[in-house]
Design a protein around this motif. Structure first.
Motif, short mmCIF file in Angstrom:
data_model
loop_
_atom_site.label_atom_id
_atom_site.label_comp_id
_atom_site.label_asym_id
_atom_site.label_seq_id
_atom_site.Cartn_x
_atom_site.Cartn_y
_atom_site.Cartn_z
N PHE A 1 0.69 -1.37 0.02
CA PHE A 1 -0.15 -0.18 -0.07
C PHE A 1 0.81 1.13 -0.01
N THR A 2 0.59 2.34 -0.95
CA THR A 2 1.20 3.41 -0.88
C THR A 2 0.12 4.56 -0.61
N GLY A 3 0.48 5.18 0.78
CA GLY A 3 -0.52 6.21 1.04
C GLY A 3 -0.69 7.37 0.34
N GLN A 4 -1.67 8.10 -0.04
CA GLN A 4 -1.72 9.18 -0.47
C GLN A 4 -2.31 10.49 0.17
N GLY A 5 -2.39 10.03 1.63
CA GLY A 5 -2.84 10.90 2.69
C GLY A 5 -3.95 10.49 3.77
N ILE B 1 -7.71 14.15 -5.36
CA ILE B 1 -6.65 13.25 -5.08
C ILE B 1 -6.09 12.58 -6.49
N PRO B 2 -5.01 12.69 -6.97
CA PRO B 2 -4.63 11.90 -8.26
C PRO B 2 -4.93 10.48 -8.28
N LEU B 3 -5.58 9.81 -9.17
CA LEU B 3 -5.99 8.69 -9.58
C LEU B 3 -4.56 8.02 -9.82
#
Lengths: 586, 404
Positions: free
Chosen positions: A149-153, A189-191
């Motif tokens: 998992f790479t978090g985006q926020g 938030i970018p997809l």
């Protein structure tokens, strides 16, 4: 390399390399399950889990449709998910929302969207709740090719355990927004992935999901094809129990309300059609129910003790997660009594009364509480055991409680209304006199000039006792309360009419049963007419009311509690419409 | 003509070297016994029926009898690929080498079942060959080697060598690894070590076994660990022979390949371990398990047949390996002993069930028995006992009664 070296080292190493390649190639080709074509669902997609269970693709966890919700109950493991095979196009604008409720303190429910795979979380976006210390956050991001998992926020949110939250995302061709209860929290938030399936996910928590909706936002409306057999569902008939509408019912079978119960202490186990509390080492282990109830209801629980005898119920709970600010009725764990009272905001218990009951043993009993906005009445196995007891807390949840016992709950019913017969069935047991049960009450018929006393089988500390007394010529009726034993006036306080002198008098029996008068007041009693006697006992004081008129107030009371009885001087004296309430202010 | 003379005559006439002929004889004789016993037991004895008691090929009894219990998982993997569902008994618990061979041969044999039986029996023959070679290497006695292969092929649970199970494949690869390690052919040992590490979880133990052999070559052993010369030899070996050690370090690649596959496919590199909980196995240690088993046996009524017979045979197998393991240390060396003990201690830490099957691949046991069997009476007693029980257990197995 010499021939010997090749034979000894080169050849085997070459074969080893070939073997490894063959092994890995075989793993990813011959030993990897061929993808099974999965019918994709068009948008809009709405699922309320109240019909046939949908066919989702789970990749971890125990998912089941219960109580018209999709529940994941496995708390071992992170990111256990199930995928909904909707087919959102890559350039779609849509919203994905779901109601979710965490069934315990552990917080980790959420959703998946734009999933590229239908059998794992690889290559998908995720939005879920997360607990970090004492704070709750929403986290979002994407799972990569390796499922990492790479978090985006993230953003801190306030959500109480058991609270239903509507979590969602609004997806655009290039970005997405985070929604909570319909309101955007974070936008644009970018997809990473575009288009794909949706899903639900939990991480180390039990979560109930409901009302999944994947809805297109722009463009021509996508009309879902309605299956030919689909019909508008008729409004379900209201289920009634004993003439009252059923608000909630649970029999704890596979279709039962697993999702509605929130244990907050003890060990609660769903076991083959029952809910069991199995920890017999502590007091007042409880489980609350999230169903919100009206102010007037009847709460009935069928249960049995497998060990000990301290089972019971909680009601008018402020929240289903705590016994604080809740009423309780349960068996006393070490004596054959039923006791009732309430816990305040700090969890301190205040008793409101108790009554001796037969030992519950291991048989099944039904404990019923009739709750109105101001008071409640208790019945055990269909027999009312109290009068109206004033409410101290007014929450709208019910629960179960167990003290020093293992209890097995088979059924819970909650109906509207609180019709209860508050007339007490008095099984007068007299040590003297001739006491008979009549269709309307009790009558003592011995005619000797002496006091005949019979115990009612009820005990109370503070109470209001109403009884209609019909006295024969020369006879005088009354009540004895705070007796030390069930049918022995010793220690008790007596209030009785003396029609010959047209007075009502009172006094106390000493430990040897010798009466000592303490006071009297004149009272005019019409001949051949019944008289309504009301005794209101409060801590250290009591009042005498006759035919609705206060005769005497605040008479000092030496005793704190005890058994209630009837007293008849000579006879016949009939006692009808006996009602017992707790601390009712008149 | 004596039996010995026969045994000498046949290879001579066929011009077949002993290291093929004698294992072949053991293979043929014992396989005839088990195949005949299996077929007869299946058709003559009414077996247990019920949910989950499958028949992979009810139209071919000769093949069908070799697929029981865990065989279903191997067939499933070979036919449909791996499956993993948390909380459920998933096929990822079974390592890939054997089902991969099954899947590769299925187009030739026509079914995964036939492929599995073929692989198992071919592997058994190979295992017997290598066992003969290894035993002859260690004891320098062909009679001992002959007895060893016969004992292994006739062991009471040796029917597993023909069934759709990994026993024969694992035995072949493990024995071959040890043989080449003892021959100091490290690359060949590594080749078979990689393959055995992808056959069973315990296969990676061969990495340590081969490593111990490398250390032994350079003067370092567990029994001389306290000596300075031992460590000097170790450091010198590192300086002069590091390339051999590097080759030995390739052995775990078999396990690592599988773990990478599990991680990429299911997101859990140790899914084979994660799924074990679904079988209800709990690592509590051998002492707890043995104690529980003895308690279960305590109230048994042998005269009425009220006894957990499988506990008796499993504990007996464990005791046999344990006793032999001590003797192995002295006669064969610490690498043999450690392999044997680890092969049974790991499984018995979560249960003694199937110990008779785990003992089947403890090949040093058969090497030692082969040596002890030089006493004629013991040899005859073992062959009779093994053969009889092999027939009995085969009949039990094919009728869906759990034996191991």
């Amino acid at each position: 390399m010499s021939k010997a070296q090749f034979q000894q080292t080169g050849l085997p190493l070459l074969l080893l390399a070939v073997g490894l390649v063959a092994l890995n190639a075989g793993l990813y080709t011959l030993l990897t399950a061929a993808p099974v074509p999965i019918p994709r669902l068009p948008l809009p997609y709405i699922e309320a889990f109240d019909g046939e269970p949908p066919v989702y693709r789970s990749f971890g966890g125990d998912w089941d449709v219960r109580d018209a919700q999709l529940v994941q109950i496995n708390t071992v493991g992170l990111d256990l998910g199930t995928l909904i095979p909707v087919d959102a196009p890559a350039d779609a604008r849509y919203t994905l929302e779901v109601d979710l409720r965490h069934m315990s303190d552990a917080v980790g429910g959420g959703l998946i969207f734009n999933a590229q795979q239908l059998n794992s979380r690889q290559q998908s976006h995720m939005l879920r709740f997360n607990r970090d210390g004492a704070e709750t956050f929403l986290i979002w991001g994407a799972f990569g090719d390796d499922s990492d998992f790479t978090g985006q926020g993230s953003i801190r949110v306030d959500i109480a355990p058991g609270e239903v939250a509507r979590l969602g995302v609004a997806v655009n061709p290039e970005t997405y927004s985070v929604l909570l209860d319909g309101e955007p929290l974070v936008e644009s938030i970018p997809l990473v992935y575009r288009g794909g399936a949706a899903g639900l996910i939990t991480s180390g928590s039990q979560v109930a999901f409901d009302n999944v909706a994947v809805l297109p936002v722009d463009g021509p409306a996508v009309v879902a094809e309605v299956a030919p057999e689909a019909e508008v569902a008729e409004v379900a008939a209201v289920v009634e129990v004993d003439g009252e509408a059923l608000v909630y019912s649970d029999t704890f079978d596979s279709a039962g309300g697993v999702s509605a119960w929130t244990p907050f202490s003890g060990t609660w186990v769903f076991d083959d059609g029952a809910l069991r509390q199995t920890d017999a080492t502590g007091f007042d282990f409880g489980a609350g129910n999230i169903t919100g109830l009206p102010s007037t209801y009847t709460y009935s629980v069928m249960f049995a003790h497998e060990q000990g005898q301290g089972g019971g119920v909680l009601f008018n709970m402020a929240t289903p997660e705590s016994k604080n600010n809740a009423h309780m009725v349960r068996y006393v764990h070490d004596d054959d009594f039923l006791t009732w009272g309430y816990f305040d905001a700090e969890g301190i218990y205040t008793g409101q009364g108790s009554v001796p009951v037969p030992n519950p043993g291991t048989e099944t009993h039904t404990l019923t509480v009739f709750v109105t906005p101001d008071s409640y009445v208790i019945a055990l196995d269909g027999e009312t055991v109290t009068g109206e007891i004033p409410l101290a807390v007014t929450g709208n949840h019910i629960g179960l409680v167990s003290a020093q016992s293992v209890m097995r709950v088979a059924r819970v019913n909650v109906t509207t209304g609180a019709t209860v017969n508050t007339e007490l069935t008095v099984e007068a047991v007299g040590t003297s006199g001739v006491w008979e049960i009549t269709p309307t009450g009790t009558i003592q018929t011995a005619m000797d000039a002496t006091d005949y006393v019979a115990g009612t089988g009820f005990a109370a500390e503070s109470f209001a006792l109403d009884v209609t007394i019909t006295q024969g010529e020369g006879a005088g009726g009354g009540v004895v309360f705070h007796m030390e034993a069930r049918d022995n006036p010793a220690g008790g306080t007596m209030v009785r009419f003396n029609p010959i002198d047209s007075v009502i008098f009172w006094g106390r029996y000493d430990a040897e049963g010798v009466f000592e008068g303490a006071g009297s007041a004149p009272v005019v009693l019409p001949e051949d007419e019944s008289v309504d006697l009301r005794i209101v006992a409060r801590p250290a004081l009591f009042d005498v009311i006759v035919n609705g008129e206060i005769i005497v107030r605040d008479i000092p009371l030496a005793s704190e509690g005890g058994w209630l009885g009837l007293v008849s001087f000579s006879g016949p004296v009939a006692f009808d419409e006996l009602q017992l309430s707790a601390e009712v202010s008149e | 003509m004596t039996a010995q003379a026969i045994r000498r005559a046949i290879p001579a006439r066929l011009n077949v070297p002993d290291w093929i002929a004698r294992p072949a004889l053991a293979f043929i004789v014992t396989r005839l016994i088990v195949f005949f016993a299996a077929y007869l037991a299946e058709i003559a004895i009414p077996g247990v029926v019920g949910d989950g008691l499958y028949h992979a090929n009810p139209n071919n009894v000769f093949l069908d009898v070799w697929a029981r219990w865990d065989s279903g998982f191997y067939l499933s993997i070979a036919e449909r690929g791996y499956f993993f569902q948390l909380g459920q008994q998933s096929s990822v618990a079974f390592f890939p080498m054997y089902p991969l061979l099954m899947a590769a041969l299925t187009p030739i044999t026509g079914s995964a079942l036939a492929a599995g039986v073929l692989v198992s029996n071919l592997a058994l023959f190979g295992a017997l060959v290598f066992l003969y070679l290894l035993t002859d290497l260690e004891f320098e006695d062909r009679a001992t080697a002959t007895r060893a292969v016969f004992y292994m092929a006739a062991f009471p649970t040796a029917f597993f060598f023909s069934a759709v199970y990994t026993e024969s494949t694992f035995a072949l690869l493990a024995i071959a690894t040890m043989y080449f390690a003892r021959r100091r052919l490290w690359a060949w040992a590594a080749l078979f070590g990689v393959l055995v590490a992808s056959t069973r979880i315990v296969g990676v133990v061969m990495w340590g076994v081969v490593g111990l052999e490398w250390l032994k070559v350079h003067g370092w052993t567990l029994s001389t660990i306290h000596k300075g010369s031992s460590w000097r030899g170790f450091w010198q070996g590192l300086r002069m022979d590091w390339h051999s050690l590097a080759i030995i370090y390739l052995i775990p690649l078999g396990l690592i390949s599988y773990m990478l596959y599990l991680n990429n496919t299911f997101g859990d590199p140790i899914a084979f371990s994660t799924t074990q909980s679904a079988w209800g196995r709990e690592m509590v240690g051998p002492f707890v398990i043995i104690y529980r088993d003895l308690v279960n046996l305590w109230g048994a009524d042998v005269w009425r047949g009220d006894i957990f017979y499988h506990i008796v045979v499993d504990l007996a197998a464990f005791a046999l390996v344990l006793f032999a393991g001590v003797r192995m240390w002295r006669r064969l060396g610490e690498s043999y002993a450690l392999y044997s003990l680890i092969s049974v201690l790991i499984p018995i830490s979560s249960g003694s069930q199937s110990m008779t099957r785990y003992a089947l691949v403890v090949f040093p046991l058969f090497m030692l028995l082969g040596w002890w069997g030089r006493y004629e009476l013991l040899d005859r007693a073992l062959m009779v006992a093994f053969s009889v029980f092999l027939g009995i257990f085969t009949a039990i197995f094919v009728n869906w009664i759990f034996i191991a």
